[in-house]
Scaffold this motif. Sequence first.
Motif, short mmCIF file in Angstrom:
data_model
loop_
_atom_site.label_atom_id
_atom_site.label_comp_id
_atom_site.label_asym_id
_atom_site.label_seq_id
_atom_site.Cartn_x
_atom_site.Cartn_y
_atom_site.Cartn_z
N TRP A 70 -4.78 -0.88 10.74
CA TRP A 70 -3.72 -1.73 10.78
C TRP A 70 -3.45 -1.43 9.59
O TRP A 70 -3.95 -0.25 9.05
CB TRP A 70 -4.43 -3.68 10.45
CG TRP A 70 -5.62 -3.90 9.45
CD1 TRP A 70 -5.91 -2.81 8.49
CD2 TRP A 70 -6.21 -4.97 10.00
NE1 TRP A 70 -7.52 -3.21 8.19
CE2 TRP A 70 -7.77 -3.86 9.22
CE3 TRP A 70 -6.47 -5.91 10.45
CZ2 TRP A 70 -9.13 -5.24 8.91
CZ3 TRP A 70 -7.52 -6.62 10.56
CH2 TRP A 70 -8.56 -6.48 9.54
N SER A 89 4.03 -2.82 9.36
CA SER A 89 3.25 -2.65 8.13
C SER A 89 3.31 -1.34 7.03
O SER A 89 3.62 -0.89 6.80
CB SER A 89 1.84 -4.10 8.24
OG SER A 89 1.99 -4.73 6.57
N ASP A 90 2.05 -1.54 6.43
CA ASP A 90 1.72 -0.53 5.61
C ASP A 90 1.81 0.53 6.34
O ASP A 90 1.87 1.86 5.26
CB ASP A 90 0.47 -0.28 4.37
CG ASP A 90 0.63 -0.09 3.12
OD1 ASP A 90 1.62 1.00 2.94
OD2 ASP A 90 -0.44 0.52 2.50
N CYS A 93 8.88 -1.80 6.90
CA CYS A 93 8.49 -2.87 5.88
C CYS A 93 8.85 -3.06 5.20
O CYS A 93 8.54 -2.36 4.35
CB CYS A 93 6.57 -2.89 5.84
SG CYS A 93 6.32 -4.41 5.02
N GLU A 111 11.67 -5.40 7.75
CA GLU A 111 11.11 -6.66 7.78
C GLU A 111 10.68 -7.07 6.56
O GLU A 111 9.63 -6.26 6.31
CB GLU A 111 9.92 -6.81 9.30
CG GLU A 111 8.73 -5.83 9.49
CD GLU A 111 7.80 -5.42 9.25
OE1 GLU A 111 7.69 -7.01 9.26
OE2 GLU A 111 7.07 -4.91 8.98
N SER A 135 6.93 -8.88 4.87
CA SER A 135 5.65 -9.39 5.61
C SER A 135 5.15 -10.68 4.77
O SER A 135 5.24 -11.70 5.77
CB SER A 135 4.46 -8.10 5.41
OG SER A 135 3.41 -8.56 5.19
N ASP A 136 5.05 -10.89 3.10
CA ASP A 136 4.85 -12.13 2.66
C ASP A 136 5.40 -11.51 1.74
O ASP A 136 5.14 -13.07 1.07
CB ASP A 136 3.32 -12.34 2.75
CG ASP A 136 2.64 -10.71 2.36
OD1 ASP A 136 3.68 -10.53 1.80
OD2 ASP A 136 1.36 -10.12 2.46
N THR A 185 10.31 -12.95 10.25
CA THR A 185 9.23 -13.16 9.23
C THR A 185 8.42 -14.54 9.33
O THR A 185 9.26 -15.89 9.32
CB THR A 185 9.84 -12.87 8.15
OG1 THR A 185 8.83 -12.41 7.16
CG2 THR A 185 10.92 -13.37 7.52
N GLY A 200 7.84 -6.97 13.57
CA GLY A 200 7.31 -7.16 12.61
C GLY A 200 5.75 -8.50 12.53
O GLY A 200 5.05 -8.16 13.40
N HIS A 201 5.36 -9.25 11.70
CA HIS A 201 4.69 -9.67 11.20
C HIS A 201 4.17 -10.93 12.44
O HIS A 201 3.06 -11.85 12.00
CB HIS A 201 4.37 -10.14 9.87
CG HIS A 201 4.15 -8.51 8.77
ND1 HIS A 201 4.30 -7.66 8.96
CD2 HIS A 201 2.19 -7.70 8.67
CE1 HIS A 201 4.23 -6.46 8.00
NE2 HIS A 201 2.65 -7.09 8.32
#
Length: 323
Positions: free
Chosen positions: A84, A113-114, A216, A248, A250-251, A281, A313-314
Amino acid sequence: MIRLPAPLRPGDRIGVTAPSSGVHGVLRPRLEVAVAWLQTRGYQVEVGECLSHDGHVSAPAQQRADELNRMLLDPTIRAVVPPWGGETGIDLLDLLDWDGLARAEPTWVVGFSDTSTVLLPLTLRLGWATLHGSNLMDTPYAAVAGLAHWTEVAAATGPLTQRASGVFGRNGYGDWETDPGDDQYRLDERGTWLVHAPGGAAEAPLAVTGRLIGGCIETIANLTGTPYGDVPGFGREYAADGLILYLEASDDPALEICRNLHGLRLAGWFEHAGAVLIGRTNAPDSETLSQRDAVLDALGGLGVPIVFDVECGHVPPYLPLVN
């Protein structure tokens, strides 16, 4: 020139390493399930040493860079799939063997993501096509109707069509600790892509072509102005083909996303864009600004269509996109 890695075939070797965060011990059974999923489909899998969860990264930066270099330079490894993303994969970028990689045949590198912190420079600096798709831990999930599995995309030898799935799940993942073999997303909500046309019109028909680039927001925004994030140069190089950016969140809350997007705009990332795709998201709104309004605040004046709620995205399911 963009170079596509060779189509992925059963019998090919796939490397597993964590350029960013490793895997906690209680989730190792899920990692084993994901590896077995690939093996049962005929792939050979090499699991690297950089997978520890002693801290926020899987190993010291030099060790992570060395393992990733080794896998990318090994001509028998045809894809590299991290478990991940994480937080600080950016710390190994200046430790990669860019000269050696430039001479090597491209390898599929897959994830989001990362992981997009690594995908983006591989495409921008080396011209390698990279695959913004499910990470290894998500790989056992069945593809939803309309969307391809990342292994299908990596194996494709010609045009591949995907479309909006029409479903999603904000809490779409199972509990991997209690059920490491979970292979079905929980997609209990309905929704599709929404087009915001220039001038503020919504739901307008849209036809646009171009080369894809993105990732991301929270991680790739930090590449702006570095040798690893020259999206403006990529746009100039392929201006005749057109450019489609996908981004996108993430948080991060909406105000932070708004600042990041303004920064990308000021850095020239959208100068050649024909459209911008924004992933669905779960990131929180801010008190005075929603996530959608954050995008419109920063990018609404570009004069290009913006497509919201794309499955990149997530929030599952997942639409694999090739940089």
